[in-house]
Design a protein around this motif. Sequence first.
Motif, PDB file in Angstrom:
ATOM      1  N   SER A  45      -7.866  11.846   2.369  1.00  0.00           N
ATOM      2  CA  SER A  45      -9.144  11.795   1.646  1.00  0.00           C
ATOM      3  C   SER A  45      -9.624  13.207   1.323  1.00  0.00           C
ATOM      4  O   SER A  45     -10.170  13.455   0.247  1.00  0.00           O
ATOM      5  N   ASP A 166      -9.250   6.331  -3.685  1.00  0.00           N
ATOM      6  CA  ASP A 166      -9.030   6.436  -2.242  1.00  0.00           C
ATOM      7  C   ASP A 166      -8.915   5.044  -1.634  1.00  0.00           C
ATOM      8  O   ASP A 166      -9.917   4.350  -1.450  1.00  0.00           O
ATOM      9  N   GLU A 167      -7.723   4.630  -1.331  1.00  0.00           N
ATOM     10  CA  GLU A 167      -7.439   3.295  -0.785  1.00  0.00           C
ATOM     11  C   GLU A 167      -8.161   2.197  -1.572  1.00  0.00           C
ATOM     12  O   GLU A 167      -8.917   1.411  -1.014  1.00  0.00           O
TER      13      GLU A 167
HETATM   14 MG    MG Z   1      -9.160   8.582   4.213  1.00  0.00          MG
END
Ligand code: MG
Length: 229
Positions: A45, A166-167
């Motif tokens: 991240s 992010d994911e």
């Molecule tokens: Mg992360």
Amino acid sequence: MIALKNIEKYYDTKGVKSYILRHITTTIKQGEFVSIMGPSGAGKSTLLNVLGMLEDPTYGQYEFMGANVTSLNERKRMDLYRNHFGFVFQAYHLIDEMTVAENIEAPLLYKNVGSAERKSRVAEMLDRFQMVAKKDLFPNQLSGGQQQLVGIARAVVAQPTIILADEPTGNLQSIQALQIMDLFKKLNQEDGITIIQVTHSEANAAYGSRILHLLDGVIEEDVKVLTTS
Ligand code: MG
Ligand code: ADP
């Protein structure tokens, strides 16, 4: 499009440095679809936030489309950010009090896009993402997969050069995740949008063209995805 040179990020607690990113040197070309993988706490991240100009590295150089990001003034950096970047988050980050259509329109207000143009671009997104019937609903009236579609529409409506995710399917069931990955692949291949996603899933990563494996803040491996089709 992107060149990272010896990027380091650390936090200094009472003289003890804890490194989050170390010696990150890599380039990403326009039109690539890159997946960042690695265990929790590896710095994925943080790397994405550095790429998206949301965080500054402690050290090193970041070049984006020829501009030296690390030495840009605030106004120029803001211009780059607004004109090129779209973000997609694991938890969607939609505004609960706004309808689907209003959520998608929001970034255009920040960019001072005129009212008629806003309406037509929002309509185009609703159509493209098959959300016309849902345009007046609020986020809590949608499934997770639908909320993420709105999240992606909101990123795409601003016509970004690059999407950072992010994911993006971290909270979704696998069938919804597949739909989101198919969409990313289309945005990459048909619209030419560069995509960088963080994912824990090998299957998701396989949608891209390249995988960066991060471990303890270091790029351990940088592999090309072999396409089978
Ligand atoms: Mg992360
Ligand atoms: P990942 O996304 O791969 O799980 P992150 O980039 O979120 O990893 O975080 C990497 C490491 O940096 C973690 O160990 C986390 O605890 C640490 N970290 C993140 N933000 C801070 C901060 N503000 N201060 C200190 N450590 C932090």
